[in-house]
Design a protein around this motif. Structure first.
Motif, PDB file in Angstrom:
ATOM      1  N   SER A  71      14.096  94.669  -6.874  1.00  0.00           N
ATOM      2  CA  SER A  71      15.367  94.004  -7.146  1.00  0.00           C
ATOM      3  C   SER A  71      15.841  94.343  -8.547  1.00  0.00           C
ATOM      4  N   GLY A  72      17.096  94.783  -8.650  1.00  0.00           N
ATOM      5  CA  GLY A  72      17.687  95.058  -9.955  1.00  0.00           C
ATOM      6  C   GLY A  72      16.915  96.064 -10.771  1.00  0.00           C
ATOM      7  N   GLY A  73      16.310  97.035 -10.127  1.00  0.00           N
ATOM      8  CA  GLY A  73      15.530  98.046 -10.830  1.00  0.00           C
ATOM      9  C   GLY A  73      14.131  97.604 -11.207  1.00  0.00           C
ATOM     10  N   LYS A  74      13.729  96.395 -10.825  1.00  0.00           N
ATOM     11  CA  LYS A  74      12.411  95.864 -11.136  1.00  0.00           C
ATOM     12  C   LYS A  74      11.561  95.757  -9.873  1.00  0.00           C
ATOM     13  N   THR A  75      10.252  95.807 -10.075  1.00  0.00           N
ATOM     14  CA  THR A  75       9.299  95.587  -8.991  1.00  0.00           C
ATOM     15  C   THR A  75       8.627  94.235  -9.212  1.00  0.00           C
ATOM     16  N   VAL A  76       8.737  93.363  -8.202  1.00  0.00           N
ATOM     17  CA  VAL A  76       8.244  91.988  -8.286  1.00  0.00           C
ATOM     18  C   VAL A  76       7.190  91.782  -7.201  1.00  0.00           C
ATOM     19  N   LEU A  77       6.040  91.238  -7.576  1.00  0.00           N
ATOM     20  CA  LEU A  77       5.030  90.846  -6.597  1.00  0.00           C
ATOM     21  C   LEU A  77       5.074  89.335  -6.419  1.00  0.00           C
ATOM     22  N   VAL A  78       5.098  88.888  -5.179  1.00  0.00           N
ATOM     23  CA  VAL A  78       5.027  87.455  -4.879  1.00  0.00           C
ATOM     24  C   VAL A  78       3.621  87.153  -4.387  1.00  0.00           C
ATOM     25  N   ASP A  79       2.818  86.550  -5.263  1.00  0.00           N
ATOM     26  CA  ASP A  79       1.417  86.213  -5.047  1.00  0.00           C
ATOM     27  C   ASP A  79       0.552  87.471  -4.990  1.00  0.00           C
ATOM     28  N   THR A  80      -0.717  87.299  -5.384  1.00  0.00           N
ATOM     29  CA  THR A  80      -1.581  88.477  -5.551  1.00  0.00           C
ATOM     30  C   THR A  80      -2.909  88.373  -4.815  1.00  0.00           C
ATOM     31  N   GLY A  81      -3.012  87.499  -3.832  1.00  0.00           N
ATOM     32  CA  GLY A  81      -4.168  87.519  -2.956  1.00  0.00           C
ATOM     33  C   GLY A  81      -5.465  87.067  -3.594  1.00  0.00           C
ATOM     34  N   VAL A  82      -6.585  87.559  -3.046  1.00  0.00           N
ATOM     35  CA  VAL A  82      -7.924  87.066  -3.358  1.00  0.00           C
ATOM     36  C   VAL A  82      -8.563  87.783  -4.537  1.00  0.00           C
ATOM     37  N   GLY A  83      -8.392  89.108  -4.603  1.00  0.00           N
ATOM     38  CA  GLY A  83      -9.090  89.891  -5.614  1.00  0.00           C
ATOM     39  C   GLY A  83     -10.489  90.282  -5.169  1.00  0.00           C
ATOM     40  N   ASN A  84     -11.109  91.130  -5.969  1.00  0.00           N
ATOM     41  CA  ASN A  84     -12.449  91.637  -5.676  1.00  0.00           C
ATOM     42  C   ASN A  84     -13.473  91.077  -6.654  1.00  0.00           C
ATOM     43  N   GLY A  85     -14.705  90.946  -6.182  1.00  0.00           N
ATOM     44  CA  GLY A  85     -15.820  90.607  -7.047  1.00  0.00           C
ATOM     45  C   GLY A  85     -15.780  89.227  -7.650  1.00  0.00           C
ATOM     46  N   ASP A 199      16.490  87.251 -11.795  1.00  0.00           N
ATOM     47  CA  ASP A 199      17.627  88.161 -11.934  1.00  0.00           C
ATOM     48  C   ASP A 199      18.752  87.631 -11.053  1.00  0.00           C
ATOM     49  N   GLU A 200      19.779  88.415 -10.849  1.00  0.00           N
ATOM     50  CA  GLU A 200      20.940  87.925 -10.094  1.00  0.00           C
ATOM     51  C   GLU A 200      20.620  87.665  -8.625  1.00  0.00           C
ATOM     52  N   ASN A 201      19.478  88.190  -8.144  1.00  0.00           N
ATOM     53  CA  ASN A 201      19.114  88.032  -6.736  1.00  0.00           C
ATOM     54  C   ASN A 201      18.005  87.012  -6.485  1.00  0.00           C
ATOM     55  N   LEU A 202      17.195  86.715  -7.490  1.00  0.00           N
ATOM     56  CA  LEU A 202      15.949  85.992  -7.287  1.00  0.00           C
ATOM     57  C   LEU A 202      15.857  84.785  -8.223  1.00  0.00           C
ATOM     58  N   THR A 203      15.508  83.624  -7.648  1.00  0.00           N
ATOM     59  CA  THR A 203      15.364  82.400  -8.427  1.00  0.00           C
ATOM     60  C   THR A 203      14.147  81.618  -7.941  1.00  0.00           C
ATOM     61  N   LEU A 204      13.309  81.199  -8.887  1.00  0.00           N
ATOM     62  CA  LEU A 204      12.181  80.324  -8.582  1.00  0.00           C
ATOM     63  C   LEU A 204      12.613  78.869  -8.642  1.00  0.00           C
ATOM     64  N   GLU A 205      12.012  78.055  -7.776  1.00  0.00           N
ATOM     65  CA  GLU A 205      12.355  76.631  -7.701  1.00  0.00           C
ATOM     66  C   GLU A 205      11.097  75.827  -7.401  1.00  0.00           C
ATOM     67  N   SER A 206      10.870  74.754  -8.144  1.00  0.00           N
ATOM     68  CA  SER A 206       9.715  73.905  -7.900  1.00  0.00           C
ATOM     69  C   SER A 206       9.798  73.254  -6.520  1.00  0.00           C
ATOM     70  N   ALA A 207       8.655  73.185  -5.848  1.00  0.00           N
ATOM     71  CA  ALA A 207       8.527  72.498  -4.551  1.00  0.00           C
ATOM     72  C   ALA A 207       7.147  71.865  -4.506  1.00  0.00           C
ATOM     73  N   PRO A 208       6.889  70.852  -5.330  1.00  0.00           N
ATOM     74  CA  PRO A 208       5.532  70.339  -5.534  1.00  0.00           C
ATOM     75  C   PRO A 208       4.994  69.566  -4.342  1.00  0.00           C
ATOM     76  N   GLY A 209       3.684  69.392  -4.364  1.00  0.00           N
ATOM     77  CA  GLY A 209       2.999  68.621  -3.336  1.00  0.00           C
ATOM     78  C   GLY A 209       1.734  69.325  -2.877  1.00  0.00           C
ATOM     79  N   HIS A 210       1.874  70.555  -2.446  1.00  0.00           N
ATOM     80  CA  HIS A 210       0.679  71.325  -2.088  1.00  0.00           C
ATOM     81  C   HIS A 210      -0.227  71.413  -3.306  1.00  0.00           C
ATOM     82  N   THR A 211       0.345  71.773  -4.427  1.00  0.00           N
ATOM     83  CA  THR A 211      -0.248  71.610  -5.751  1.00  0.00           C
ATOM     84  C   THR A 211       0.833  70.998  -6.633  1.00  0.00           C
TER      85      THR A 211
END
Length: 304
Positions: A71-85, A199-211
């Motif tokens: 988006s907007g020339g940027k690369t965004v990851l949404v969450d990063t999984g478990v990891g190794n080791g 950016d102009e396309n992406l906005t984070l919003e709190s949605a508490p409860g799960h954590t």
């Protein structure tokens, strides 16, 4: 997963790529969503089998995936999984796991140095694990050029300021130490609260409860809409019965209220709902039927 079949689509000006770390995970359905009775699973069998429910063993089917947004020339990851080791004694499936997530990411056309922004929708071990990687016996940020967006309420709850107190599972202290604290030390963390515009396309919003800091990421571009909901939903039955929490939700009342609010808007604005753990198509439209929510069309993905 390879670049020839990495599932992807374009929503407005944003490319969305799905990178799966684990697929075909199962849990007892009654354990995962305890308040969802047998009827809701059986009555919706045609929409749940085989991707979301195994009726013979009464097991819910899940996946574990990262969503890549360009988006907007940027690369965004949404969450990063478990990891190794990782030391995860309370999660045998993830304990000392060795997988090829970075290889899958590379085959989808994304290398660690390409990533500009990492979104952690919340601090659970299957959402922050690849924040860091083991190098010479130390945990260092996997994505050296990225800003890591972390909800401030979760950082406080799981971090040392709150003393690893109540409302945590056995692995949570370890998760913070190996997947969050090293990013802080590297100066790459951005803590946010309420809303945060990427950016102009992406906005984070709190949605508490799960954590305490659980959040969703809204995509709005060129008339297209999607909402990446993290663990607001673990199973489609929670769309049909939004009062039903997963067994992992810390604040049941708040989690249910956040879920209903997000689903109300998704149905009203025709947002594609994109959870972290849906198997099958991985994302679905939500619609209204009377006073209830119903499952609409599943997402259709192309390939590069």
């Amino acid at each position: 997963m390879d670049s020839e079949n990495a599932p992807r689509t374009v929503l407005g000006d944003v490319e969305v790529i799905r990178v799966v770390e684990l697929s075909g995970m199962t849990l007892p359905a009654r354990d995962l969503v305890p308040a969802a009775g047998a009827g809701v699973w059986q009555d919706n069998k045609d929409r749940l089998v085989p991707d979301h429910w195994e009726p013979d063993g009464d097991r819910a089917v899940l996946a574990l995936q990262t969503w890549v947004l360009r988006s907007g020339g940027k690369t965004v990851l949404v969450d990063t999984g478990v990891g190794n080791g990782r030391e995860r004694p309370g999660s045998p499936r993830f304990h000392h796991r060795q997988g090829d997530f970075l290889g899958a990411l590379a085959r989808a056309g994304v290398h660690p140095e390409d990533v500009d922004i990492v979104v952690n929708t919340h601090i659970h071990g299957d959402h922050v694990g690849w924040n860091t990687n083991g190098v010479a016996g130390e945990w260092v940020p996997t994505f050296p050029n990225a800003r890591y967006l972390v909800p401030v309420a979760d950082d406080f709850h799981y971090g040392p300021d709150n003393g690893y107190g109540g409302g945590r599972r056995v692995d949570d202290r370890l998760i913070y130490q190996d997947s969050i604290a090293p990013v802080h030390r590297a100066g790459q963390t951005v803590l946010w609260d309420g809303t945060h515009r990427i950016d102009e396309n992406l906005t984070l919003e709190s949605a508490p409860g799960h954590t305490p800091g659980s959040s969703v990421l809204r995509l709005a571009s060129g008339g297209e809409r999607a909402v990446f909901v993290g663990d607001l939903l673990h199973s489609p039955v929670q769309i049909l019965e939004p009062s039903c929490n997963s067994c992992f939700c810390l604040d049941a009342e708040q989690a249910a209220a956040s879920r209903r609010r997000i689903l109300e808007r998704a149905a009203e604005e025709r947002e594609l709902v994109v959870p972290a753990h849906f198997s099958g198509a991985g994302a679905v439209e939500v619609r209204r039927e009377g006073g209830e929510f119903a499952l609409g069309r599943w997402a259709a993905w192309g390939a590069e």
